[in-house]
Design a protein around this motif. Structure first.
Motif, PDB file in Angstrom:
ATOM      1  N   ASP A 121       0.830  -1.208   0.000  1.00 42.54           N
ATOM      2  CA  ASP A 121       0.000   0.000   0.000  1.00 42.54           C
ATOM      3  C   ASP A 121       0.860   1.252   0.000  1.00 42.54           C
ATOM      4  O   ASP A 121       0.519   2.254  -0.623  1.00 42.54           O
ATOM      5  CB  ASP A 121      -0.917   0.007   1.231  1.00 42.54           C
ATOM      6  N   ALA A 122       1.977   1.182   0.734  1.00 42.92           N
ATOM      7  CA  ALA A 122       2.842   2.373   0.836  1.00 42.92           C
ATOM      8  C   ALA A 122       3.335   2.791  -0.550  1.00 42.92           C
ATOM      9  O   ALA A 122       3.470   3.983  -0.828  1.00 42.92           O
ATOM     10  CB  ALA A 122       4.023   2.076   1.753  1.00 42.92           C
ATOM     11  N   ALA A 123       3.605   1.812  -1.419  1.00 42.34           N
ATOM     12  CA  ALA A 123       4.086   2.137  -2.766  1.00 42.34           C
ATOM     13  C   ALA A 123       2.979   2.795  -3.579  1.00 42.34           C
ATOM     14  O   ALA A 123       3.224   3.754  -4.330  1.00 42.34           O
ATOM     15  CB  ALA A 123       4.574   0.867  -3.462  1.00 42.34           C
ATOM     16  N   LEU A 124       1.777   2.294  -3.433  1.00 43.49           N
ATOM     17  CA  LEU A 124       0.647   2.896  -4.161  1.00 43.49           C
ATOM     18  C   LEU A 124       0.381   4.320  -3.651  1.00 43.49           C
ATOM     19  O   LEU A 124       0.066   5.218  -4.430  1.00 43.49           O
ATOM     20  CB  LEU A 124      -0.602   2.030  -3.989  1.00 43.49           C
ATOM     21  N   ARG A 125       0.533   4.507  -2.340  1.00 43.98           N
ATOM     22  CA  ARG A 125       0.348   5.867  -1.777  1.00 43.98           C
ATOM     23  C   ARG A 125       1.394   6.821  -2.335  1.00 43.98           C
ATOM     24  O   ARG A 125       1.098   7.965  -2.674  1.00 43.98           O
ATOM     25  CB  ARG A 125       0.439   5.824  -0.245  1.00 43.98           C
ATOM     26  N   ALA A 126       2.653   6.336  -2.420  1.00 42.98           N
ATOM     27  CA  ALA A 126       3.724   7.194  -2.950  1.00 42.98           C
ATOM     28  C   ALA A 126       3.420   7.596  -4.382  1.00 42.98           C
ATOM     29  O   ALA A 126       3.625   8.755  -4.774  1.00 42.98           O
ATOM     30  CB  ALA A 126       5.065   6.455  -2.870  1.00 42.98           C
ATOM     31  N   LEU A 127       2.909   6.659  -5.182  1.00 48.32           N
ATOM     32  CA  LEU A 127       2.562   6.973  -6.573  1.00 48.32           C
ATOM     33  C   LEU A 127       1.423   7.993  -6.630  1.00 48.32           C
ATOM     34  O   LEU A 127       1.489   8.971  -7.391  1.00 48.32           O
ATOM     35  CB  LEU A 127       2.168   5.695  -7.314  1.00 48.32           C
ATOM     36  N   ALA A 128       0.406   7.785  -5.783  1.00 51.68           N
ATOM     37  CA  ALA A 128      -0.730   8.703  -5.791  1.00 51.68           C
ATOM     38  C   ALA A 128      -0.293  10.104  -5.394  1.00 51.68           C
ATOM     39  O   ALA A 128      -0.700  11.111  -6.004  1.00 51.68           O
ATOM     40  CB  ALA A 128      -1.807   8.191  -4.840  1.00 51.68           C
ATOM     41  N   ARG A 129       0.582  10.183  -4.376  1.00 48.60           N
ATOM     42  CA  ARG A 129       1.074  11.501  -3.926  1.00 48.60           C
ATOM     43  C   ARG A 129       1.896  12.164  -5.017  1.00 48.60           C
ATOM     44  O   ARG A 129       1.827  13.371  -5.238  1.00 48.60           O
ATOM     45  CB  ARG A 129       1.902  11.342  -2.653  1.00 48.60           C
ATOM     46  N   MET A 130       2.718  11.356  -5.696  1.00 53.60           N
ATOM     47  CA  MET A 130       3.557  11.901  -6.767  1.00 53.60           C
ATOM     48  C   MET A 130       2.682  12.441  -7.898  1.00 53.60           C
ATOM     49  O   MET A 130       2.914  13.543  -8.413  1.00 53.60           O
ATOM     50  CB  MET A 130       4.480  10.780  -7.261  1.00 53.60           C
ATOM     51  N   GLN A 131       1.650  11.658  -8.257  1.00 56.06           N
ATOM     52  CA  GLN A 131       0.780  12.097  -9.362  1.00 56.06           C
ATOM     53  C   GLN A 131       0.005  13.349  -8.971  1.00 56.06           C
ATOM     54  O   GLN A 131      -0.211  14.233  -9.784  1.00 56.06           O
ATOM     55  CB  GLN A 131      -0.164  10.959  -9.755  1.00 56.06           C
TER      56      GLN A 131
END
Lengths: 81, 205
Positions: free
Chosen positions: A66-76
């Motif tokens: 989940d942490a990786a998906l959160r990082a992607l969402a924050r980056m986008q």
């Protein structure tokens, strides 16, 4: 310094030995010791085996955390701001 | 010849023109790989999430310079490891300042030789040779052992033994002499070997 180092000295220097950074006389001493001492030779085999084992144990693909998906969402989100 | 597949090429192309969904689709298959690489270097999830975000920004920014000479995943993975190292440099780790524990070697006699003879020290290097349940146990032990290493030692082990970086390259990134890298690598290897010993020594544990 004696040509043939002790088990302790050999085991303290095995990574330097594997990397080929020791002086020739020291390398020869460890090389000789490893041919005569099964225990130190076993430790060397263990050090050589460790990288492959670690890659095999930790390498297989895992579900995306989940942490990786959160990082992607924050980056986008940042990119779109 | 480029290593990227046409669809990946297409996603790269669209990402460079600002298509955020394309970028998401491009990196999504590799997020687990990227995140776990970063996590192994930093050792905690909060820092890893921040570092991955920084890395994704860098990947997006540098995409126009990606020439397809290597696979996108390899190229992106390296950017992630660099981002993790950058985050690490900005953190002060108390664990790194502690005096390192004595290495789990020996026992040795007064002359530095083994006190007792050990036999059957054949390493089973193939993880497949172990039962699945053993592999899961070993994996848990290895992860815990990695986590317990000082950061500076874990990073060196991950970069050298798992990512195949050159010693000099690691020294350059960590701003320490190559001899220090080898010293830390050796300590990490010996500590990990000791923790995995009962699992990977064939015959009698």
């Amino acid at each position: 310094m004696r040509l043939m180092p002790s088990c302790h000295d050999v085991q303290m220097e095995l990574t330097e030995y594997l990397e080929g950074t020791l002086p020739l006389r020291r390398r020869l001493g460890i090389w000789l010791h490893l041919r005569l001492c099964r225990v130190c030779a076993g430790v060397l085999r263990g050090l050589r085996a460790l990288p492959l084992l670690a890659r095999q144990l930790l390498g297989p693909a895992e579900p995306v955390p989940d942490a990786a998906l959160r990082a992607l969402a924050r980056m986008q989100q940042k990119q779109s701001d | 010849m480029t290593a990227a597949s046409p669809s990946e090429q297409d996603l790269i192309q669209r990402s460079t023109t600002g298509d955020s969904d394309a970028f998401g689709a491009l990196v999504q298959p590799h997020l687990g790989l990227f995140y776990n690489g970063v996590l192994r270097i930093l050792g905690n999830e909060a820092d890893a999430e921040d570092a991955l975000q920084d890395a994704l920004i860098s990947i997006h920014r540098d995409l126009p310079r990606f020439e397809g000479r290597s696979r996108f995943s390899s190229w992106g993975y390296r950017i992630c490891l660099n981002a993790a190292l950058m985050v690490r440099r900005s953190r002060v780790r108390i664990r790194d300042m502690e005096r390192p524990d004595p290495l789990p070697l020996g026992p040795f006699d007064d002359r530095g030789h083994h006190q007792e003879s050990e036999h059957g020290t054949e390493w089973q290097v193939e993880a497949q040779a172990h039962l699945l349940v053993e592999q899961q146990e070993m994996r848990a032990v290895l992860l815990r052992a990695l986590d317990e290493l000082p950061d500076s030692h874990r990073i060196v082990f991950v970069l050298k033994d798992m990512e195949d970086w050159e010693t000099e390259e690691i020294a350059e990134h960590l701003l320490v002499p190559a001899g220090t890298v080898r010293q830390r690598l050796h300590r990490a290897r010996v500590q990990l070997q000791a923790r995995l010993r009962t699992y990977i020594l064939g015959g009698r544990p």
